[in-house]
Write a protein that holds these residues in place. Structure first.
Motif, mmCIF file in Angstrom:
data_model
loop_
_atom_site.group_PDB
_atom_site.id
_atom_site.type_symbol
_atom_site.label_atom_id
_atom_site.label_comp_id
_atom_site.label_asym_id
_atom_site.label_seq_id
_atom_site.Cartn_x
_atom_site.Cartn_y
_atom_site.Cartn_z
ATOM 1 N N ALA A 192 0.822 -1.206 0.000
ATOM 2 C CA ALA A 192 0.000 0.000 0.000
ATOM 3 C C ALA A 192 0.861 1.263 0.000
ATOM 4 C CB ALA A 192 -0.921 0.002 1.214
ATOM 5 N N ARG A 193 2.094 1.147 0.472
ATOM 6 C CA ARG A 193 2.990 2.309 0.529
ATOM 7 C C ARG A 193 3.451 2.738 -0.862
ATOM 8 N NH1 ARG A 193 8.781 2.492 3.784
ATOM 9 N NH2 ARG A 193 9.173 4.729 3.540
ATOM 10 N N LEU A 194 3.264 1.874 -1.860
ATOM 11 C CA LEU A 194 3.691 2.210 -3.221
ATOM 12 C C LEU A 194 2.708 3.147 -3.916
ATOM 13 C CD1 LEU A 194 4.984 -1.257 -4.472
ATOM 14 C CD2 LEU A 194 6.299 0.671 -3.568
ATOM 15 N N ALA A 195 1.520 3.323 -3.319
ATOM 16 C CA ALA A 195 0.565 4.279 -3.892
ATOM 17 C C ALA A 195 1.191 5.670 -3.866
ATOM 18 C CB ALA A 195 -0.743 4.256 -3.115
ATOM 19 N N GLY A 196 1.129 6.354 -4.990
ATOM 20 C CA GLY A 196 1.734 7.678 -5.079
ATOM 21 C C GLY A 196 3.111 7.653 -5.704
ATOM 22 N N HIS A 197 3.773 6.507 -5.734
ATOM 23 C CA HIS A 197 5.052 6.371 -6.425
ATOM 24 C C HIS A 197 4.801 5.990 -7.888
ATOM 25 C CE1 HIS A 197 7.784 6.694 -2.956
ATOM 26 N NE2 HIS A 197 6.825 6.086 -2.266
ATOM 27 N N ARG A 198 5.690 6.463 -8.757
ATOM 28 C CA ARG A 198 5.560 6.161 -10.180
ATOM 29 C C ARG A 198 6.258 4.830 -10.485
ATOM 30 N NH1 ARG A 198 7.992 10.861 -13.498
ATOM 31 N NH2 ARG A 198 7.194 9.592 -15.225
ATOM 32 N N LEU A 199 5.496 3.886 -10.949
ATOM 33 C CA LEU A 199 6.015 2.567 -11.331
ATOM 34 C C LEU A 199 5.983 2.476 -12.846
ATOM 35 C CD1 LEU A 199 3.965 0.704 -8.621
ATOM 36 C CD2 LEU A 199 6.437 1.060 -8.573
ATOM 37 N N TRP A 200 7.136 2.268 -13.452
ATOM 38 C CA TRP A 200 7.265 2.326 -14.915
ATOM 39 C C TRP A 200 7.525 0.934 -15.470
ATOM 40 C CZ3 TRP A 200 11.864 3.136 -18.404
ATOM 41 C CH2 TRP A 200 11.458 3.511 -19.706
ATOM 42 N N MET A 201 6.633 0.473 -16.353
ATOM 43 C CA MET A 201 6.750 -0.857 -16.949
ATOM 44 C C MET A 201 6.386 -0.770 -18.429
ATOM 45 S SD MET A 201 5.281 -3.333 -13.944
ATOM 46 C CE MET A 201 6.193 -4.738 -14.584
ATOM 47 N N PRO A 202 7.329 -0.334 -19.280
ATOM 48 C CA PRO A 202 7.006 -0.152 -20.702
ATOM 49 C C PRO A 202 6.716 -1.447 -21.452
ATOM 50 C CG PRO A 202 9.358 0.137 -20.324
ATOM 51 C CD PRO A 202 8.724 0.044 -18.975
ATOM 52 N N GLY A 203 6.975 -2.600 -20.849
ATOM 53 C CA GLY A 203 6.708 -3.877 -21.520
ATOM 54 C C GLY A 203 5.266 -4.336 -21.412
ATOM 55 N N ILE A 204 4.447 -3.612 -20.633
ATOM 56 C CA ILE A 204 3.044 -3.998 -20.499
ATOM 57 C C ILE A 204 2.287 -3.620 -21.764
ATOM 58 C CG2 ILE A 204 0.894 -3.552 -19.268
ATOM 59 C CD1 ILE A 204 2.460 -3.162 -16.750
ATOM 60 N N GLU A 205 1.539 -4.583 -22.316
ATOM 61 C CA GLU A 205 0.736 -4.305 -23.503
ATOM 62 C C GLU A 205 -0.671 -4.848 -23.305
ATOM 63 O OE1 GLU A 205 2.192 -4.852 -27.355
ATOM 64 O OE2 GLU A 205 4.284 -4.430 -26.860
ATOM 65 N N PRO A 206 -1.679 -4.114 -23.769
ATOM 66 C CA PRO A 206 -3.063 -4.590 -23.647
ATOM 67 C C PRO A 206 -3.234 -5.934 -24.353
ATOM 68 C CG PRO A 206 -2.997 -2.277 -24.311
ATOM 69 C CD PRO A 206 -1.591 -2.780 -24.402
ATOM 70 N N GLY A 207 -4.065 -6.787 -23.765
ATOM 71 C CA GLY A 207 -4.340 -8.085 -24.372
ATOM 72 C C GLY A 207 -3.411 -9.187 -23.929
ATOM 73 N N THR A 208 -2.389 -8.844 -23.138
ATOM 74 C CA THR A 208 -1.486 -9.872 -22.620
ATOM 75 C C THR A 208 -1.925 -10.261 -21.216
ATOM 76 O OG1 THR A 208 0.041 -8.236 -21.692
ATOM 77 C CG2 THR A 208 0.431 -8.963 -23.974
ATOM 78 N N GLU A 209 -1.527 -11.450 -20.785
ATOM 79 C CA GLU A 209 -1.913 -11.858 -19.439
ATOM 80 C C GLU A 209 -1.184 -11.043 -18.377
ATOM 81 O OE1 GLU A 209 0.912 -15.337 -20.668
ATOM 82 O OE2 GLU A 209 -0.327 -13.828 -21.648
ATOM 83 N N TRP A 210 0.059 -10.596 -18.660
ATOM 84 C CA TRP A 210 0.733 -9.756 -17.679
ATOM 85 C C TRP A 210 0.117 -8.348 -17.651
ATOM 86 C CZ3 TRP A 210 3.112 -12.012 -21.877
ATOM 87 C CH2 TRP A 210 3.511 -11.181 -22.926
ATOM 88 N N GLY A 211 -0.424 -7.896 -18.787
ATOM 89 C CA GLY A 211 -1.156 -6.638 -18.788
ATOM 90 C C GLY A 211 -2.379 -6.711 -17.901
ATOM 91 N N ALA A 212 -3.126 -7.822 -18.001
ATOM 92 C CA ALA A 212 -4.308 -8.013 -17.159
ATOM 93 C C ALA A 212 -3.913 -8.103 -15.687
ATOM 94 C CB ALA A 212 -5.052 -9.278 -17.597
ATOM 95 N N TYR A 213 -2.803 -8.774 -15.408
ATOM 96 C CA TYR A 213 -2.336 -8.924 -14.028
ATOM 97 C C TYR A 213 -2.041 -7.559 -13.408
ATOM 98 C CZ TYR A 213 0.686 -10.250 -10.106
ATOM 99 O OH TYR A 213 1.247 -10.389 -8.856
#
Length: 314
Positions: A192-213
């Protein structure tokens, strides 16, 4: 007449009968060897002679003797039968490599296959990387691959009933930061402490199972996960995280990444709860490859890991 051979199907039974007759010299013995009638032997040889447009045998008191054309054709006939045997052997279960999709070479799934290879060095492997679960399922259904590692079953993409799945690894996620990030010195960090921090994951793409996760993870815990910018790969991601104090990213605990010591990157465990990424092995229920059974036995059930997973993980 001779060219007709080029346009007719090769009758392997006729070629096999011809070779046996050339070796044995008696149609009667050929019939016994191939467990067919002597009439069938004669018919097969006659069919082959008609296709080739030449006489292959002459009848003598001693039996059947090869003509000059028969002698010329014999070595090619033997090679044809050997080629047919090699072709059949190439697709027999256990006679071809076990073909497994690991998604990407640096993920935990690739490590699972390396462990399997060390434990079963005699099993030939062909490791491939397919991007989406849709592509993986289609490859399983067509027989292009024998198994795939995926997170299932993402919303809107139920598995076909002929595709089996078993959970083989629960991988905790960690936070990866540069040395100047606000959380870089933490021994662990509350999710919960990560709320407000910017998490950058450029490999996420719509339609993938990791995107849904990661969509579900962000929604449930109020996180800001950015997938902006082009995905230049893991090396570019590591460079950016090392140089940008405002950015962090998620990384699997068993994901193998190497970076320069000067980057000063930190892997920080996430707790209360720990996000857990589930890895399943998928295969077609009718696949008889013995290497597949060995892989399933090797992986076994995953060690129990307590943490958060999306509700669609079954």
């Amino acid at each position: 007449m001779h060219n007709s051979w080029l346009y007719e199907e090769v009758d392997l039974d006729a070629v096999r009968t011809f070779v046996a007759a050339a070796d044995l010299g008696q149609f009667q013995e050929v019939a016994a060897e191939l467990t067919i009638s002597q009439q069938a032997v004669s018919k097969r040889v006659a069919t082959l002679e008609r296709q080739l447009g030449v006489r292959l045998f002459t009848r003598t008191p001693r039996g059947a003797e090869l003509t000059l054309d028969g002698q010329a054709f014999l070595p090619h006939a033997r090679e044809l039968l050997k080629a047919a045997e090699r072709a059949a052997a190439s697709v027999l279960p256990g006679r071809r490599p076990l073909r497994v999709d690991v998604i990407a070479s640096r993920l935990a799934t690739s490590g699972l296959m390396r462990d399997f290879h060390r434990a079963h060095p005699a099993t030939e492997l062909d490791v491939v990387k397919l991007f989406t679960v849709t592509a993986a399922v289609e490859a399983l259904r067509s027989g292009a691959i024998d198994a795939s590692f995926r997170a299932v079953a993402m919303p809107g993409h139920p598995l076909p009933e002929e595709i089996c799945a078993v959970r083989v690894l629960d991988e905790p996620l960690q936070l990866l930061t540069g040395p100047a990030h606000a959380l870089a010195a933490a021994r662990s960090v509350n999710l919960a402490r990560l709320a407000g921090h910017r998490l950058w994951m450029p490999g996420i793409e719509p339609g993938t199972e990791w995107g849904a996760y990661y969509d579900d993870l962000a929604a449930e815990f109020g996180l800001t996960i950015e997938a902006t910018g082009p995905n230049f790969g893991s090396d570019a991601l590591l460079d950016t995280i090392a140089d940008t104090p405002a950015l962090a990213t998620f990384i699997g605990a068993q994901t193998r990444l190497v970076w320069p010591e000067s980057h000063g990157l930190r892997r920080i465990p996430i707790v209360d709860p720990t996000p857990v990424y589930p890895h399943f092995l998928l295969w077609h229920r009718d696949n008889p490859h013995p290497g597949l059974a060995a892989l399933r036995a090797h992986l076994g059930p995953p060690p129990a890991v307590t943490g958060w997973t999306p509700g669609w993980v079954v």
